[in-house]
Design a protein around this motif. Structure first.
Motif, PDB file in Angstrom:
ATOM      1  N   SER A 127      63.162-104.827  40.631  1.00  0.00           N
ATOM      2  CA  SER A 127      62.311-104.518  39.661  1.00  0.00           C
ATOM      3  C   SER A 127      61.788-103.062  38.961  1.00  0.00           C
ATOM      4  O   SER A 127      61.384-103.003  38.249  1.00  0.00           O
ATOM      5  CB  SER A 127      61.018-105.301  40.272  1.00  0.00           C
ATOM      6  N   GLU A 128      61.706-102.007  40.302  1.00  0.00           N
ATOM      7  CA  GLU A 128      61.618-100.785  39.528  1.00  0.00           C
ATOM      8  C   GLU A 128      62.595-100.429  39.365  1.00  0.00           C
ATOM      9  O   GLU A 128      61.813 -99.680  37.701  1.00  0.00           O
ATOM     10  CB  GLU A 128      61.255-100.127  40.936  1.00  0.00           C
ATOM     11  N   MET A 163      62.599 -98.986  34.955  1.00  0.00           N
ATOM     12  CA  MET A 163      62.894 -98.010  34.495  1.00  0.00           C
ATOM     13  C   MET A 163      64.053 -98.205  32.927  1.00  0.00           C
ATOM     14  O   MET A 163      63.976 -97.723  32.280  1.00  0.00           O
ATOM     15  CB  MET A 163      63.915 -97.340  35.516  1.00  0.00           C
ATOM     16  N   ARG A 164      64.371 -99.133  33.658  1.00  0.00           N
ATOM     17  CA  ARG A 164      65.703 -99.483  32.745  1.00  0.00           C
ATOM     18  C   ARG A 164      65.129-100.174  31.247  1.00  0.00           C
ATOM     19  O   ARG A 164      65.372 -99.872  30.082  1.00  0.00           O
ATOM     20  CB  ARG A 164      66.447-100.842  33.030  1.00  0.00           C
ATOM     21  N   ALA A 165      64.063-101.170  31.079  1.00  0.00           N
ATOM     22  CA  ALA A 165      63.520-101.940  30.696  1.00  0.00           C
ATOM     23  C   ALA A 165      62.464-100.528  29.961  1.00  0.00           C
ATOM     24  O   ALA A 165      62.342-101.122  28.053  1.00  0.00           O
ATOM     25  CB  ALA A 165      62.781-102.723  31.037  1.00  0.00           C
ATOM     26  N   THR A 166      61.843 -99.810  30.629  1.00  0.00           N
ATOM     27  CA  THR A 166      61.129 -98.931  29.600  1.00  0.00           C
ATOM     28  C   THR A 166      62.505 -97.793  29.677  1.00  0.00           C
ATOM     29  O   THR A 166      61.712 -96.270  28.522  1.00  0.00           O
ATOM     30  CB  THR A 166      60.161 -98.481  30.394  1.00  0.00           C
ATOM     31  N   ALA A 180      61.537-108.709  29.817  1.00  0.00           N
ATOM     32  CA  ALA A 180      60.601-109.188  30.866  1.00  0.00           C
ATOM     33  C   ALA A 180      61.492-109.594  31.200  1.00  0.00           C
ATOM     34  O   ALA A 180      61.480-109.827  33.365  1.00  0.00           O
ATOM     35  CB  ALA A 180      58.934-108.921  30.609  1.00  0.00           C
ATOM     36  N   GLU A 181      62.014-110.301  31.292  1.00  0.00           N
ATOM     37  CA  GLU A 181      62.391-111.773  31.273  1.00  0.00           C
ATOM     38  C   GLU A 181      63.800-111.408  32.750  1.00  0.00           C
ATOM     39  O   GLU A 181      64.004-111.930  33.708  1.00  0.00           O
ATOM     40  CB  GLU A 181      62.988-113.169  30.460  1.00  0.00           C
ATOM     41  N   VAL A 217      63.847-108.398  33.980  1.00  0.00           N
ATOM     42  CA  VAL A 217      63.811-107.412  35.028  1.00  0.00           C
ATOM     43  C   VAL A 217      63.335-109.071  36.396  1.00  0.00           C
ATOM     44  O   VAL A 217      63.758-108.299  37.584  1.00  0.00           O
ATOM     45  CB  VAL A 217      61.816-107.050  34.759  1.00  0.00           C
ATOM     46  N   GLY A 218      63.110-109.695  35.726  1.00  0.00           N
ATOM     47  CA  GLY A 218      62.533-111.439  36.642  1.00  0.00           C
ATOM     48  C   GLY A 218      63.329-111.586  37.285  1.00  0.00           C
ATOM     49  O   GLY A 218      63.573-112.372  38.468  1.00  0.00           O
ATOM     50  N   ARG A 219      64.192-111.999  36.674  1.00  0.00           N
ATOM     51  CA  ARG A 219      66.312-112.706  36.427  1.00  0.00           C
ATOM     52  C   ARG A 219      67.031-111.837  37.688  1.00  0.00           C
ATOM     53  O   ARG A 219      67.004-112.070  38.343  1.00  0.00           O
ATOM     54  CB  ARG A 219      66.714-113.050  35.378  1.00  0.00           C
ATOM     55  N   ALA A 220      66.621-110.200  37.482  1.00  0.00           N
ATOM     56  CA  ALA A 220      67.483-109.314  38.946  1.00  0.00           C
ATOM     57  C   ALA A 220      66.985-109.623  39.851  1.00  0.00           C
ATOM     58  O   ALA A 220      67.138-109.172  40.439  1.00  0.00           O
ATOM     59  CB  ALA A 220      67.063-108.212  38.044  1.00  0.00           C
ATOM     60  N   THR A 221      65.540-109.374  39.487  1.00  0.00           N
ATOM     61  CA  THR A 221      64.965-109.297  41.308  1.00  0.00           C
ATOM     62  C   THR A 221      65.053-110.734  42.147  1.00  0.00           C
ATOM     63  O   THR A 221      65.276-110.622  43.105  1.00  0.00           O
ATOM     64  CB  THR A 221      62.921-109.062  40.722  1.00  0.00           C
TER      65      THR A 221
END
Lengths: 254, 157
Positions: free
Chosen positions: A115-116, A120-123, A224-225, A227-231
């Motif tokens: 998620s970290e 970083m990718r999302a932002t 946001a979705e 990142v959640g899915r990656a986690t």
């Protein structure tokens, strides 16, 4: 329909190949990062390892306690309750230690990593680094990968020692197995190759768990979705691959 | 600065714990490499049947482990099993007419070699052979002996 299947297969093949190349690049950069950016690796050992200590120690203790209880109640049917030490030590060292540590590690440290990095990718921090000619692979991913890989064997060893403590507490102090017999049976049946099998497993699981965490985070869809899915995917893939790898290593070792 | 310090201390503690745990696992739990560093001498013994004796099985005298089985091989000429024992050098006053028996620890335990001290004034040295041996007891042989003795008893009746 067949065409869809074919396309999915090709896509799987592409992802699989990309994962291998990604892994090779991580390995290739590792020595240089370890020497030149040792400070970054230390911080990641803290994040992945030291912060996982509490959950690993608690779980190890209780898993050992359960082994003591189960081992005692089943071995007592054959009047062999003295062997509970050997039973607990072998199960912990060879199977439960590495596997449960890897699963807990995926839940505690793997998700944090994914998620970290995904965030970083999302932002667009990773893109910003690339714009500044800083390779995010070397600055962000490799230290995290290394920190997790270094932490896993130590966490496993700590898990096993706490497990033995738990088994000793339950079997000797609660159920009245003789302490000398507990240790003597353990020492006569555990060989150093058993300890090595566990260490090798924990290293392999550590590499797998951190590789998937870093990979999923790095390739997360920048929402946001996503990142959640990656986690989620990190935990699922790590759990499955750890159990499959466990079977493969055990089959080779025996 | 304060934060880096605490991170470094936490990491140090973690690595120390991990190393300590690894050390504990490799030294305290395993009991197999007792004689790997110590000086030893080798003694051979010939058996007709060694049962399931394995390499590294303990060699004990009066119940005290003094060595390990170094190797097990089969001699084509003599048609016997040759067992080489490795005995810790500090036990160098074992009489050379001692006998070696293959025994089983516990009901279902593993097999080991038990030495019984003889009365000779000379001691076993490196390369000497133990002449008095007792083979492993094979449970099928025992059962067949028992059955045959029962059978012959029935005929007599």
């Amino acid at each position: 329909m067949l065409k869809d299947l074919y396309r999915t297969f090709l896509e799987f093949l592409r992802t699989f190949g990309a994962l291998q190349l990604f892994f090779l690049r991580l390995i290739a950069y590792s020595p240089a990062v370890l020497v030149r950016r040792f400070g970054l690796v230390v911080v990641q050992v803290f994040n992945a390892g030291a912060l996982s200590l509490v959950i690993i120690m608690t779980c190890g203790f209780f898993v050992g306690g359960v082994l003591g209880l189960q081992g005692y109640s089943n071995l007592a049917k054959f009047n062999a309750e003295d062997s509970v030490g050997a039973f607990a030590a072998l199960s912990l060292l060879k199977e439960l230690g590495p596997v449960i540590t890897a699963l807990l590690f995926a839940g505690r440290a793997g998700t944090a990593l994914a998620s970290e990095i995904g965030l970083m990718r999302a932002t667009e921090q990773l893109s910003a680094m690339e714009m500044m000619a800083v390779d995010p692979l070397r600055r962000v991913l490799v230290p995290r990968f290394l920190g997790a890989v270094i932490s896993m064997p130590m966490l496993t060893a700590i898990f096993c020692v706490l497990g033995l403590l738990g088994a000793h507490l339950v079997a000797v102090d609660m159920l009245g197995v003789d302490s000398g017999a507990f240790w003597q049976q353990m020492r006569s049946s555990v060989e150093s190759s058993d300890v090595w099998e566990g260490i090798i497993k924990s290293v392999v699981f550590g590499i797998a768990a951190s590789l998937f965490a870093v990979w999923e985070g790095y390739n997360a869809i920048p929402t946001a979705e996503g990142v959640g899915r990656a986690t989620t995917r990190t935990v699922v893939i790590t759990a499955v691959s750890v159990l499959v790898l466990d079977f493969m290593i055990t089959a080779v070792a025996i | 600065m304060q934060q880096t310090r605490s991170i470094e201390m936490g990491t140090g503690l973690f690595v120390l714990l991990g190393m300590g745990a690894l050390f504990f696992l490799t030294t305290q739990i395993t009991g197999s490499n007792d004689f790997s560093g110590a000086k030893t001498y080798k003694v051979t013994a010939e058996f007709d049947n060694i049962g399931s004796l394995k390499i590294r099985a303990p060699v004990s005298i009066s119940g005290v482990t003094i060595g390990r089985v170094k190797s097990v091989s089969f001699d084509k000429e003599k048609l016997k099993a040759i067992v080489i024992l490795e005995i810790d050098s500090q036990y160098d006053q074992i009489p050379d007419d001692s006998d070696a028996a293959i025994l089983t620890s516990g009901l279902l335990g593993s097999q080991y070699i038990g030495l019984q001290a003889g009365g000779s004034l000379d001691s076993l040295v490196d390369g000497s052979e133990i002449y008095y041996v007792q083979d492993a007891i094979v449970i099928e042989n025992l059962i067949s002996k028992y059955l045959f003795s029962q059978g012959s008893k029935d005929k007599e009746d």
